[in-house]
Design a protein around this motif. Structure first.
Motif, PDB file in Angstrom:
ATOM      1  N   TYR A   1       0.828  -1.196   0.000  1.00 60.71           N
ATOM      2  CA  TYR A   1       0.000   0.000   0.000  1.00 60.71           C
ATOM      3  C   TYR A   1       0.869   1.255   0.000  1.00 60.71           C
ATOM      4  O   TYR A   1       2.044   1.222   0.351  1.00 60.71           O
ATOM      5  CB  TYR A   1      -0.943  -0.020   1.203  1.00 60.71           C
ATOM      6  CG  TYR A   1      -1.932  -1.160   1.116  1.00 60.71           C
ATOM      7  CD1 TYR A   1      -2.864  -1.221   0.083  1.00 60.71           C
ATOM      8  CD2 TYR A   1      -1.915  -2.178   2.055  1.00 60.71           C
ATOM      9  CE1 TYR A   1      -3.758  -2.279  -0.012  1.00 60.71           C
ATOM     10  CE2 TYR A   1      -2.810  -3.241   1.974  1.00 60.71           C
ATOM     11  CZ  TYR A   1      -3.738  -3.275   0.931  1.00 60.71           C
ATOM     12  OH  TYR A   1      -4.615  -4.323   0.839  1.00 60.71           O
TER      13      TYR A   1
ATOM     14  N   THR B   1       1.010   3.560   1.977  1.00 66.39           N
ATOM     15  CA  THR B   1       1.523   3.903   3.302  1.00 66.39           C
ATOM     16  C   THR B   1       2.665   2.998   3.749  1.00 66.39           C
ATOM     17  O   THR B   1       3.217   3.188   4.828  1.00 66.39           O
ATOM     18  CB  THR B   1       0.392   3.800   4.341  1.00 66.39           C
ATOM     19  OG1 THR B   1      -0.148   2.474   4.283  1.00 66.39           O
ATOM     20  CG2 THR B   1      -0.701   4.817   4.067  1.00 66.39           C
ATOM     21  N   GLU B   2       3.000   2.014   2.926  1.00 61.48           N
ATOM     22  CA  GLU B   2       4.033   1.040   3.302  1.00 61.48           C
ATOM     23  C   GLU B   2       5.330   1.265   2.538  1.00 61.48           C
ATOM     24  O   GLU B   2       5.329   1.766   1.418  1.00 61.48           O
ATOM     25  CB  GLU B   2       3.557  -0.389   3.006  1.00 61.48           C
ATOM     26  CG  GLU B   2       2.393  -0.836   3.857  1.00 61.48           C
ATOM     27  CD  GLU B   2       1.985  -2.252   3.512  1.00 61.48           C
ATOM     28  OE1 GLU B   2       2.090  -3.109   4.408  1.00 61.48           O
ATOM     29  OE2 GLU B   2       1.558  -2.505   2.374  1.00 61.48           O
TER      30      GLU B   2
ATOM     31  N   LYS C   1      -0.343 -12.674   8.354  1.00 67.49           N
ATOM     32  CA  LYS C   1      -0.308 -11.250   8.660  1.00 67.49           C
ATOM     33  C   LYS C   1       1.094 -10.712   8.385  1.00 67.49           C
ATOM     34  O   LYS C   1       2.090 -11.294   8.810  1.00 67.49           O
ATOM     35  CB  LYS C   1      -0.707 -11.006  10.112  1.00 67.49           C
ATOM     36  CG  LYS C   1      -2.157 -11.389  10.349  1.00 67.49           C
ATOM     37  CD  LYS C   1      -2.666 -10.903  11.657  1.00 67.49           C
ATOM     38  CE  LYS C   1      -4.146 -11.248  11.737  1.00 67.49           C
ATOM     39  NZ  LYS C   1      -4.753 -10.803  12.966  1.00 67.49           N
TER      40      LYS C   1
ATOM     41  N   SER D   1      -3.863 -15.319   9.137  1.00 70.21           N
ATOM     42  CA  SER D   1      -4.883 -14.292   9.051  1.00 70.21           C
ATOM     43  C   SER D   1      -6.213 -14.981   8.780  1.00 70.21           C
ATOM     44  O   SER D   1      -6.422 -15.539   7.707  1.00 70.21           O
ATOM     45  CB  SER D   1      -4.529 -13.333   7.913  1.00 70.21           C
ATOM     46  OG  SER D   1      -5.398 -12.239   7.922  1.00 70.21           O
TER      47      SER D   1
ATOM     48  N   GLU E   1     -11.581 -11.392   9.857  1.00 73.60           N
ATOM     49  CA  GLU E   1     -11.475 -10.044   9.280  1.00 73.60           C
ATOM     50  C   GLU E   1     -10.131  -9.846   8.583  1.00 73.60           C
ATOM     51  O   GLU E   1      -9.097 -10.172   9.152  1.00 73.60           O
ATOM     52  CB  GLU E   1     -11.617  -8.989  10.381  1.00 73.60           C
ATOM     53  CG  GLU E   1     -13.009  -8.888  10.959  1.00 73.60           C
ATOM     54  CD  GLU E   1     -14.014  -8.372   9.958  1.00 73.60           C
ATOM     55  OE1 GLU E   1     -13.758  -7.338   9.312  1.00 73.60           O
ATOM     56  OE2 GLU E   1     -15.060  -9.033   9.804  1.00 73.60           O
TER      57      GLU E   1
ATOM     58  N   ASP F   1      -6.748  -8.209   7.467  1.00 74.51           N
ATOM     59  CA  ASP F   1      -5.830  -7.321   8.176  1.00 74.51           C
ATOM     60  C   ASP F   1      -5.784  -5.975   7.463  1.00 74.51           C
ATOM     61  O   ASP F   1      -5.830  -5.917   6.233  1.00 74.51           O
ATOM     62  CB  ASP F   1      -4.433  -7.969   8.198  1.00 74.51           C
ATOM     63  CG  ASP F   1      -3.532  -7.345   9.232  1.00 74.51           C
ATOM     64  OD1 ASP F   1      -3.842  -7.475  10.422  1.00 74.51           O
ATOM     65  OD2 ASP F   1      -2.532  -6.736   8.834  1.00 74.51           O
ATOM     66  N   GLU F   2      -5.695  -4.895   8.227  1.00 72.92           N
ATOM     67  CA  GLU F   2      -5.701  -3.564   7.609  1.00 72.92           C
ATOM     68  C   GLU F   2      -4.488  -3.333   6.711  1.00 72.92           C
ATOM     69  O   GLU F   2      -4.529  -2.524   5.802  1.00 72.92           O
ATOM     70  CB  GLU F   2      -5.813  -2.459   8.663  1.00 72.92           C
ATOM     71  CG  GLU F   2      -4.625  -2.311   9.594  1.00 72.92           C
ATOM     72  CD  GLU F   2      -4.680  -3.219  10.813  1.00 72.92           C
ATOM     73  OE1 GLU F   2      -3.756  -3.139  11.639  1.00 72.92           O
ATOM     74  OE2 GLU F   2      -5.614  -4.034  10.934  1.00 72.92           O
ATOM     75  N   LEU F   3      -3.392  -4.023   6.955  1.00 68.52           N
ATOM     76  CA  LEU F   3      -2.205  -3.882   6.107  1.00 68.52           C
ATOM     77  C   LEU F   3      -2.221  -4.841   4.919  1.00 68.52           C
ATOM     78  O   LEU F   3      -1.284  -4.882   4.142  1.00 68.52           O
ATOM     79  CB  LEU F   3      -0.937  -4.150   6.924  1.00 68.52           C
ATOM     80  CG  LEU F   3      -0.570  -3.119   7.970  1.00 68.52           C
ATOM     81  CD1 LEU F   3       0.653  -3.570   8.754  1.00 68.52           C
ATOM     82  CD2 LEU F   3      -0.315  -1.765   7.329  1.00 68.52           C
ATOM     83  N   GLY F   4      -3.274  -5.608   4.803  1.00 61.22           N
ATOM     84  CA  GLY F   4      -3.293  -6.622   3.758  1.00 61.22           C
ATOM     85  C   GLY F   4      -2.572  -7.845   4.262  1.00 61.22           C
ATOM     86  O   GLY F   4      -1.994  -7.854   5.350  1.00 61.22           O
ATOM     87  N   GLU F   5      -2.640  -8.884   3.497  1.00 62.31           N
ATOM     88  CA  GLU F   5      -2.103 -10.164   3.936  1.00 62.31           C
ATOM     89  C   GLU F   5      -1.102 -10.694   2.926  1.00 62.31           C
ATOM     90  O   GLU F   5      -1.117 -10.304   1.771  1.00 62.31           O
ATOM     91  CB  GLU F   5      -3.256 -11.164   4.071  1.00 62.31           C
ATOM     92  CG  GLU F   5      -4.304 -10.701   5.058  1.00 62.31           C
ATOM     93  CD  GLU F   5      -5.647 -11.377   4.847  1.00 62.31           C
ATOM     94  OE1 GLU F   5      -5.902 -11.898   3.734  1.00 62.31           O
ATOM     95  OE2 GLU F   5      -6.450 -11.365   5.777  1.00 62.31           O
TER      96      GLU F   5
END
Length: 137
Positions: free
Chosen positions: A16, A18-19, A85, A97, A100, A102-106
């Protein structure tokens, strides 16, 4: 006699905005150190032909039963898949994972087993346990 395993492991992970790409690469290589990793726009793709280090982590973390449950729940023919994760992988830990996203993706992992059977390969990387200890076959 040495067992010969023929497997193809496909690993993908989104990167992402943000990463930092190198951190996602590190997360994948921590779990699959022998993987050939390619960076693409917004995604890391990797391929491996062994899961020895991954198996060592499962043993060390004593999560063989959890791993077996994931593998058998997500099998289809000669393949099984699972998601990890990213943050845990970056810290050299296996954390499946489930539920739900993970907000950072998997880190998505797809494994195709040519030899031996899928069940025998799962037994190799995550052997059945009794009282939490691997049963030696």
């Amino acid at each position: 006699m040495t067992d010969i395993y023929r497997v193809d492991v496909e690993i993908t992970a989104p990167v992402y905005d943000t990463e930092v790409t190198s951190r996602v690469v590190d997360a994948v290589s921590n779990i699959f150190p022998n993987a050939d990793i390619e960076e693409e726009f917004g995604e890391i793709r990797a391929e491996a032909h062994a899961m020895d280090h991954f198996s060592e982590l499962l043993h060390k973390q004593e999560i063989l039963d959890t791993a077996r449950g994931e593998f058998f729940a997500n099998r289809e023919g000669d393949r099984f898949s699972f998601a990890l994760k990213k943050q845990a992988a970056f810290e050299d830990r296996v954390n499946f994972s489930v539920g739900e996203p993970d907000e950072l993706g998997e880190i998505s992992v797809r494994v195709r087993v040519e030899e031996p059977t899928l069940e025998e390969y799962i037994d190799h990387i995550a052997p059945p346990t009794e009282d939490g200890r691997p049963i030696e076959g």
